[in-house]
Design a protein around this motif. Sequence first.
Motif, PDB file in Angstrom:
ATOM      1  N   ILE A 107       0.708   1.204   3.890  1.00  0.00           N
ATOM      2  CA  ILE A 107       1.523   0.297   3.080  1.00  0.00           C
ATOM      3  C   ILE A 107       1.019   0.297   1.637  1.00  0.00           C
ATOM      4  O   ILE A 107       1.798   0.342   0.680  1.00  0.00           O
ATOM      5  CB  ILE A 107       1.491  -1.112   3.675  1.00  0.00           C
ATOM      6  N   GLY A 108      -0.318   0.252   1.478  1.00  0.00           N
ATOM      7  CA  GLY A 108      -0.881   0.357   0.133  1.00  0.00           C
ATOM      8  C   GLY A 108      -0.573   1.693  -0.517  1.00  0.00           C
ATOM      9  O   GLY A 108      -0.332   1.768  -1.730  1.00  0.00           O
ATOM     10  N   LEU A 109      -0.554   2.766   0.291  1.00  0.00           N
ATOM     11  CA  LEU A 109      -0.226   4.084  -0.254  1.00  0.00           C
ATOM     12  C   LEU A 109       1.227   4.143  -0.724  1.00  0.00           C
ATOM     13  O   LEU A 109       1.531   4.809  -1.731  1.00  0.00           O
ATOM     14  CB  LEU A 109      -0.481   5.154   0.807  1.00  0.00           C
ATOM     15  N   PHE A 110       2.094   3.432  -0.015  1.00  0.00           N
ATOM     16  CA  PHE A 110       3.489   3.368  -0.477  1.00  0.00           C
ATOM     17  C   PHE A 110       3.567   2.723  -1.861  1.00  0.00           C
ATOM     18  O   PHE A 110       4.284   3.205  -2.745  1.00  0.00           O
ATOM     19  CB  PHE A 110       4.321   2.580   0.535  1.00  0.00           C
ATOM     20  N   GLY A 111       2.818   1.636  -2.053  1.00  0.00           N
ATOM     21  CA  GLY A 111       2.759   1.024  -3.372  1.00  0.00           C
ATOM     22  C   GLY A 111       2.163   1.958  -4.410  1.00  0.00           C
ATOM     23  O   GLY A 111       2.581   1.962  -5.582  1.00  0.00           O
ATOM     24  N   THR A 112       1.191   2.766  -3.982  1.00  0.00           N
ATOM     25  CA  THR A 112       0.586   3.740  -4.904  1.00  0.00           C
ATOM     26  C   THR A 112       1.600   4.770  -5.359  1.00  0.00           C
ATOM     27  O   THR A 112       1.707   5.094  -6.558  1.00  0.00           O
ATOM     28  CB  THR A 112      -0.592   4.435  -4.204  1.00  0.00           C
ATOM     29  N   VAL A 113       2.371   5.274  -4.412  1.00  0.00           N
ATOM     30  CA  VAL A 113       3.384   6.283  -4.753  1.00  0.00           C
ATOM     31  C   VAL A 113       4.427   5.700  -5.701  1.00  0.00           C
ATOM     32  O   VAL A 113       4.812   6.328  -6.705  1.00  0.00           O
ATOM     33  CB  VAL A 113       4.040   6.819  -3.466  1.00  0.00           C
ATOM     34  N   MET A 114       4.879   4.490  -5.407  1.00  0.00           N
ATOM     35  CA  MET A 114       5.878   3.870  -6.278  1.00  0.00           C
ATOM     36  C   MET A 114       5.298   3.573  -7.661  1.00  0.00           C
ATOM     37  O   MET A 114       6.005   3.662  -8.677  1.00  0.00           O
ATOM     38  CB  MET A 114       6.403   2.592  -5.636  1.00  0.00           C
ATOM     39  N   GLU A 138      -0.258  -0.647 -11.132  1.00  0.00           N
ATOM     40  CA  GLU A 138       0.374  -0.982  -9.857  1.00  0.00           C
ATOM     41  C   GLU A 138      -0.179  -0.115  -8.734  1.00  0.00           C
ATOM     42  O   GLU A 138      -0.469  -0.608  -7.628  1.00  0.00           O
ATOM     43  CB  GLU A 138       1.886  -0.796  -9.959  1.00  0.00           C
ATOM     44  N   ALA A 139      -0.327   1.173  -8.984  1.00  0.00           N
ATOM     45  CA  ALA A 139      -0.825   2.090  -7.956  1.00  0.00           C
ATOM     46  C   ALA A 139      -2.239   1.723  -7.526  1.00  0.00           C
ATOM     47  O   ALA A 139      -2.557   1.698  -6.327  1.00  0.00           O
ATOM     48  CB  ALA A 139      -0.784   3.526  -8.480  1.00  0.00           C
ATOM     49  N   LEU A 140      -3.099   1.413  -8.491  1.00  0.00           N
ATOM     50  CA  LEU A 140      -4.491   1.094  -8.161  1.00  0.00           C
ATOM     51  C   LEU A 140      -4.595  -0.237  -7.416  1.00  0.00           C
ATOM     52  O   LEU A 140      -5.368  -0.368  -6.454  1.00  0.00           O
ATOM     53  CB  LEU A 140      -5.322   1.067  -9.443  1.00  0.00           C
ATOM     54  N   ILE A 141      -3.824  -1.242  -7.832  1.00  0.00           N
ATOM     55  CA  ILE A 141      -3.910  -2.553  -7.198  1.00  0.00           C
ATOM     56  C   ILE A 141      -3.410  -2.492  -5.761  1.00  0.00           C
ATOM     57  O   ILE A 141      -4.022  -3.051  -4.835  1.00  0.00           O
ATOM     58  CB  ILE A 141      -3.122  -3.587  -8.022  1.00  0.00           C
ATOM     59  N   THR A 142      -2.298  -1.846  -5.510  1.00  0.00           N
ATOM     60  CA  THR A 142      -1.777  -1.760  -4.143  1.00  0.00           C
ATOM     61  C   THR A 142      -2.697  -0.936  -3.249  1.00  0.00           C
ATOM     62  O   THR A 142      -2.859  -1.248  -2.062  1.00  0.00           O
ATOM     63  CB  THR A 142      -0.379  -1.144  -4.147  1.00  0.00           C
ATOM     64  N   THR A 143      -3.315   0.103  -3.808  1.00  0.00           N
ATOM     65  CA  THR A 143      -4.277   0.878  -3.015  1.00  0.00           C
ATOM     66  C   THR A 143      -5.473   0.030  -2.609  1.00  0.00           C
ATOM     67  O   THR A 143      -5.898   0.020  -1.449  1.00  0.00           O
ATOM     68  CB  THR A 143      -4.764   2.101  -3.806  1.00  0.00           C
ATOM     69  N   ALA A 144      -6.020  -0.713  -3.568  1.00  0.00           N
ATOM     70  CA  ALA A 144      -7.163  -1.578  -3.272  1.00  0.00           C
ATOM     71  C   ALA A 144      -6.774  -2.675  -2.278  1.00  0.00           C
ATOM     72  O   ALA A 144      -7.556  -3.020  -1.384  1.00  0.00           O
ATOM     73  CB  ALA A 144      -7.695  -2.197  -4.564  1.00  0.00           C
ATOM     74  N   ALA A 145      -5.573  -3.228  -2.399  1.00  0.00           N
ATOM     75  CA  ALA A 145      -5.137  -4.275  -1.476  1.00  0.00           C
ATOM     76  C   ALA A 145      -5.010  -3.741  -0.057  1.00  0.00           C
ATOM     77  O   ALA A 145      -5.389  -4.409   0.914  1.00  0.00           O
ATOM     78  CB  ALA A 145      -3.806  -4.867  -1.947  1.00  0.00           C
ATOM     79  N   GLY A 146      -4.479  -2.526   0.092  1.00  0.00           N
ATOM     80  CA  GLY A 146      -4.380  -1.936   1.429  1.00  0.00           C
ATOM     81  C   GLY A 146      -5.731  -1.736   2.079  1.00  0.00           C
ATOM     82  O   GLY A 146      -5.920  -2.028   3.265  1.00  0.00           O
ATOM     83  N   LEU A 147      -6.701  -1.280   1.316  1.00  0.00           N
ATOM     84  CA  LEU A 147      -8.053  -1.107   1.852  1.00  0.00           C
ATOM     85  C   LEU A 147      -8.709  -2.450   2.154  1.00  0.00           C
ATOM     86  O   LEU A 147      -9.429  -2.597   3.153  1.00  0.00           O
ATOM     87  CB  LEU A 147      -8.910  -0.322   0.865  1.00  0.00           C
ATOM     88  N   PHE A 148      -8.457  -3.448   1.311  1.00  0.00           N
ATOM     89  CA  PHE A 148      -9.026  -4.777   1.511  1.00  0.00           C
ATOM     90  C   PHE A 148      -8.530  -5.394   2.819  1.00  0.00           C
ATOM     91  O   PHE A 148      -9.267  -6.133   3.485  1.00  0.00           O
ATOM     92  CB  PHE A 148      -8.656  -5.677   0.332  1.00  0.00           C
TER      93      PHE A 148
END
Length: 255
Positions: free
Chosen positions: A155-162, A188-198
């Motif tokens: 899900i975080g990767l989807f935000g990263t791609v967008m 946006e890409a970095l924040i969503t990636t970090a949120a998915g890992l968190f």
Amino acid sequence: MLLALQADGGAAPAASPVAQGTGALMEMMGNMGGIALGVLVLLLIASLYSWTIILGKMGTFSKATRESRNFINAFRRATRLQEVAAFADNYKSSPLAQVYVDVYETYKRQTGGSGPPRNLTPLERSAQTAASEAITALERRLTWLATIAATSPFIGLFGTVMGVVDAFHGLGTAGAATLRAVAPGISEALITTAAGLFVAVPAVVAYNQFAARIRVFASATDDFCRELLNSLEEIPVRSSAAPREEQEVARGFHD
């Protein structure tokens, strides 16, 4: 020099690095698009639900461990099955107590609550069924924890791609390769990636720990099933030993 000191003294104090970082993060989140915000909201819901499961299972496993330890100690000190049945209901969170209650009910249907069991096979089946039900109850909602752990990074990767797509769109709109054009999308890409890992990392750690605890419970329950069935199987030996002792005592009095 005096003028410089006066100028420094009149200036406003600089913000701390933590405050600057928090302000920058809030500013980036305020500039996010709808897709990135939707991803963050979904990850927030998943995180709250996973922590609800984690905290609930921690309490359940701690209570089950404590009650199982107390129950097995009381079981081994007891001399009659009726004594164990009297206090088994006090340990409802223990899988061992659940196994004992089901097996004892089957034993009472066979014998009425006293004497040797007529057939051990139904008792073995009752023990296996009760053990399986107790372990299944401990495993409840762990599949959701595994699902959150597995899907949150994607899900975080989807935000990263967008976010990368937005960055390229901003670059094309600006017509020049500038940092101002790509910064919102990259943030946006970095924040969503970090949120998915968190969200995913605590869920993975908790799932592995709970799975290990469940294996311990399953092993302890299997051992208790064998111990209980052995105790039931020894009832004929104990019941036949008493008349033999009475005959020896009577023979001694007769002599």
